[in-house]
Design a protein around this motif. Structure first.
Motif, PDB file in Angstrom:
ATOM      1  N   THR A 109       6.928  -6.890   0.306  1.00 23.67           N
ATOM      2  CA  THR A 109       6.482  -7.090   1.692  1.00 23.67           C
ATOM      3  C   THR A 109       5.058  -7.655   1.731  1.00 23.67           C
ATOM      4  N   ILE A 163      14.903  10.981   0.290  1.00 25.42           N
ATOM      5  CA  ILE A 163      13.999  10.917   1.439  1.00 25.42           C
ATOM      6  C   ILE A 163      14.849  10.681   2.684  1.00 25.42           C
ATOM      7  N   SER A 182       0.564   3.467   4.777  1.00 21.90           N
ATOM      8  CA  SER A 182      -0.008   2.149   5.111  1.00 21.90           C
ATOM      9  C   SER A 182       0.699   1.441   6.270  1.00 21.90           C
ATOM     10  N   ASN A 183       1.897   1.893   6.614  1.00 18.04           N
ATOM     11  CA  ASN A 183       2.571   1.297   7.785  1.00 18.04           C
ATOM     12  C   ASN A 183       1.688   1.398   9.028  1.00 18.04           C
ATOM     13  N   ASP A 213      10.765  12.321   6.034  1.00 13.77           N
ATOM     14  CA  ASP A 213       9.801  11.284   6.419  1.00 13.77           C
ATOM     15  C   ASP A 213       9.798  11.205   7.944  1.00 13.77           C
ATOM     16  N   ARG A 229       3.778 -10.039   0.099  1.00  8.03           N
ATOM     17  CA  ARG A 229       3.217 -10.482  -1.186  1.00  8.03           C
ATOM     18  C   ARG A 229       4.067 -11.583  -1.789  1.00  8.03           C
ATOM     19  N   ILE A 278       3.432   7.985   0.413  1.00  8.10           N
ATOM     20  CA  ILE A 278       3.621   6.691  -0.243  1.00  8.10           C
ATOM     21  C   ILE A 278       2.377   5.865   0.081  1.00  8.10           C
ATOM     22  N   ARG A 315      -8.013  -2.015   6.961  1.00  7.47           N
ATOM     23  CA  ARG A 315      -6.879  -1.091   6.946  1.00  7.47           C
ATOM     24  C   ARG A 315      -7.170   0.186   6.182  1.00  7.47           C
ATOM     25  N   ASN A 372       6.639  -3.648  -4.198  1.00  3.90           N
ATOM     26  CA  ASN A 372       7.255  -3.927  -2.905  1.00  3.90           C
ATOM     27  C   ASN A 372       6.816  -5.331  -2.478  1.00  3.90           C
ATOM     28  N   ASP A 386      13.823   2.432  -3.469  1.00  3.05           N
ATOM     29  CA  ASP A 386      13.608   2.126  -2.055  1.00  3.05           C
ATOM     30  C   ASP A 386      14.542   1.009  -1.605  1.00  3.05           C
ATOM     31  N   GLU A 441       3.068   2.624  -3.908  1.00  2.00           N
ATOM     32  CA  GLU A 441       3.826   1.723  -3.016  1.00  2.00           C
ATOM     33  C   GLU A 441       3.843   0.265  -3.463  1.00  2.00           C
ATOM     34  N   ARG A 442       3.149  -0.057  -4.579  1.00  2.00           N
ATOM     35  CA  ARG A 442       2.846  -1.465  -4.861  1.00  2.00           C
ATOM     36  C   ARG A 442       4.021  -2.306  -5.345  1.00  2.00           C
ATOM     37  N   PHE A 475      -0.673  -1.765   9.837  1.00  3.41           N
ATOM     38  CA  PHE A 475      -0.221  -3.171   9.818  1.00  3.41           C
ATOM     39  C   PHE A 475      -0.903  -3.962  10.934  1.00  3.41           C
ATOM     40  N   ASN A 525      15.260   6.530  -1.687  1.00  4.60           N
ATOM     41  CA  ASN A 525      14.478   6.207  -0.493  1.00  4.60           C
ATOM     42  C   ASN A 525      15.198   5.126   0.273  1.00  4.60           C
ATOM     43  N   GLY A 583       5.212   6.720   4.770  1.00  3.17           N
ATOM     44  CA  GLY A 583       4.638   5.431   4.387  1.00  3.17           C
ATOM     45  C   GLY A 583       3.323   5.258   5.128  1.00  3.17           C
TER      46      GLY A 583
HETATM   47  N1  THG Z   1       8.888   5.372   4.502  1.00  7.62           N
HETATM   48  C1  THG Z   1       9.604   5.348   3.355  1.00  7.62           C
HETATM   49  N2  THG Z   1       9.566   4.313   2.502  1.00  7.62           N
HETATM   50  C2  THG Z   1       8.803   3.235   2.785  1.00  7.62           C
HETATM   51  C3  THG Z   1       8.034   3.208   3.952  1.00  7.62           C
HETATM   52  C4  THG Z   1       8.097   4.310   4.831  1.00  7.62           C
HETATM   53  N3  THG Z   1       8.769   2.183   1.919  1.00  7.62           N
HETATM   54  C5  THG Z   1       8.093   0.956   2.282  1.00  7.62           C
HETATM   55  C6  THG Z   1       6.873   1.236   3.134  1.00  7.62           C
HETATM   56  N4  THG Z   1       7.229   2.111   4.214  1.00  7.62           N
HETATM   57  C7  THG Z   1       5.779   1.843   2.294  1.00  7.62           C
HETATM   58  N5  THG Z   1       5.268   0.872   1.381  1.00  7.62           N
HETATM   59  C8  THG Z   1       4.372  -0.114   1.775  1.00  7.62           C
HETATM   60  C9  THG Z   1       4.072  -1.132   0.879  1.00  7.62           C
HETATM   61  C10 THG Z   1       3.174  -2.096   1.216  1.00  7.62           C
HETATM   62  C11 THG Z   1       2.562  -2.097   2.447  1.00  7.62           C
HETATM   63  C12 THG Z   1       2.832  -1.083   3.358  1.00  7.62           C
HETATM   64  C13 THG Z   1       3.750  -0.078   3.003  1.00  7.62           C
HETATM   65  C14 THG Z   1       1.601  -3.140   2.850  1.00  7.62           C
HETATM   66  N6  THG Z   1       1.532  -4.278   2.136  1.00  7.62           N
HETATM   67  C15 THG Z   1       0.616  -5.344   2.447  1.00  7.62           C
HETATM   68  C16 THG Z   1       1.111  -6.150   3.654  1.00  7.62           C
HETATM   69  O1  THG Z   1       2.305  -6.183   3.913  1.00  7.62           O
HETATM   70  O2  THG Z   1       0.268  -6.718   4.330  1.00  7.62           O
HETATM   71  C17 THG Z   1       0.452  -6.246   1.300  1.00  7.62           C
HETATM   72  C18 THG Z   1      -0.343  -5.622   0.218  1.00  7.62           C
HETATM   73  C19 THG Z   1      -1.129  -6.582  -0.612  1.00  7.62           C
HETATM   74  O3  THG Z   1      -1.312  -7.722  -0.227  1.00  7.62           O
HETATM   75  O4  THG Z   1      -1.590  -6.174  -1.638  1.00  7.62           O
HETATM   76  O5  THG Z   1       0.879  -2.996   3.815  1.00  7.62           O
HETATM   77  O6  THG Z   1       7.450   4.363   5.892  1.00  7.62           O
HETATM   78  N7  THG Z   1      10.363   6.425   3.085  1.00  7.62           N
END
Ligand code: THG
Length: 283
Positions: A30, A140, A216-217, A180, A32, A245, A225, A28, A95, A25-26, A220, A116, A214
């Motif tokens: 969001t 997806i 890690s969602n 998903d 960062r 992911i 985490r 991305n 994505d 997932e890195r 949040f 995606n 996803g």
């Molecule tokens: N479903 C599908 N695709 C997706 C998602 C999903 N793509 C994006 C996302 N959700 C999955 N990817 C992430 C990437 C990063 C984070 C969470 C989900 C994340 N990032 C930290 C933040 O925002 O706080 C920063 C990380 C860092 O600092 O290193 O949490 O649900 N199909």
């Protein structure tokens, strides 16, 4: 149900019997700032590093998301996809919710990538499914449509069923779709994780489809985490999610997958688990 994806040099199989496949997932922006800045400036070294290190940590596919302020996805998504496929041979997961960006990137992606994503919205389905068919990509599909996101797993399941019907109409195979169930943060809504997990169970038990989410969602806004993500990941694997992911470098993620695959009955004689433990033993 075997989904086969292909990168520049590597093939990936996703199926309920195979080991869990990590989508990294890195790549991305969001949350960062440095990555967002790099994307705005067209500075690709951080992207290259993230691609290589995620593969080293165990990613079998790489999610590529360039969506951030000041970035034109139609121009930048294809460039990012190209840069990634120059340094690693695994399939890419594009994505973006922007169909033009997807199309532009698909033109440069080797093999059979993953889109995606689409949702169950008529507009999304009628744009994204033909693109997937044209480029021979897999897709997806998120379990929501025109109505607001529901907390009823049966209703999310119905969206998945509708998407599958539509996909067949457009000439796609069941193996070309990864469902998903949608993951929202449990900090905002206490049933969020449970709803996603129940939906995953319904989709895998009734339709036998391959699933992503996803992970890690879910965490949040919460402290520690990785604890929440690891627990959720184990539960998701139990419910049939076989291509999560995630950040493969996050504490405990890869080990959680090994343990959860073993507990799910996907690792006969615990052979993979034992081998990995032995290999990671400090010498
Ligand atoms: N479903 C599908 N695709 C997706 C998602 C999903 N793509 C994006 C996302 N959700 C999955 N990817 C992430 C990437 C990063 C984070 C969470 C989900 C994340 N990032 C930290 C933040 O925002 O706080 C920063 C990380 C860092 O600092 O290193 O949490 O649900 N199909």
């Amino acid at each position: 149900m075997i989904t086969i994806l292909q990168g520049k040099t590597q093939k990936v199989e996703i199926s309920p019997e195979s080991p869990t496949v990590i989508i990294g997932e890195r790549i991305n922006p969001t949350g960062r700032y440095r990555l967002s800045e790099a994307l705005r400036k067209g500075n690709w070294s951080l992207i290259r590093q993230e691609a290589i290190s995620q593969v080293e940590q165990g990613a079998a596919l790489l999610d590529v998301n360039v969506g951030t302020m000041g970035v034109d996805e139609v121009a930048v998504l294809p460039q990012a996809a190209r840069v990634v496929s120059e340094v690693v041979g695994i399939p890419i997961c594009l994505d973006s919710a922007n169909p033009q960006a997807l199309e532009a990137a698909l033109k440069l992606c080797p093999g059979k990538p993953l889109i995606n994503s689409t949702t169950g919205e008529e507009k999304a389905l009628t744009t994204v499914l033909p693109i997937a068919k044209e480029f021979g990509a897999a897709v997806i599909a998120l379990c929501h449509d025109e109505e607001r996101i529901t907390n009823d797993p049966e209703r999310r399941f119905k969206v998945a069923e509708k998407i599958m019907r539509k996909a067949r109409e457009y000439g796609l195979q069941e193996t070309d779709i990864l469902i998903d169930p949608l993951v929202l943060t449990v900090g905002a809504e206490s049933t969020a994780a449970a709803v996603s997990l129940s939906t995953a169970c319904l989709v895998s038990e009734r339709l036998g489809l391959n699933l992503t989410m996803g992970v890690s969602n879910v965490s949040f806004g919460l402290p520690k985490r990785h604890l929440i993500n690891n627990s959720f990941l184990a539960m998701a694997i139990w419910c049939g999610v076989n291509a999560p992911i995630i950040n493969p470098a996050a504490k405990g993620m890869v080990e959680t997958i090994l343990a959860a695959d073993l507990l799910k009955g996907k690792d006969p004689y615990a052979a993979r688990y034992i081998r990995q433990c032995r290999e990671s033993q400090p010498k």
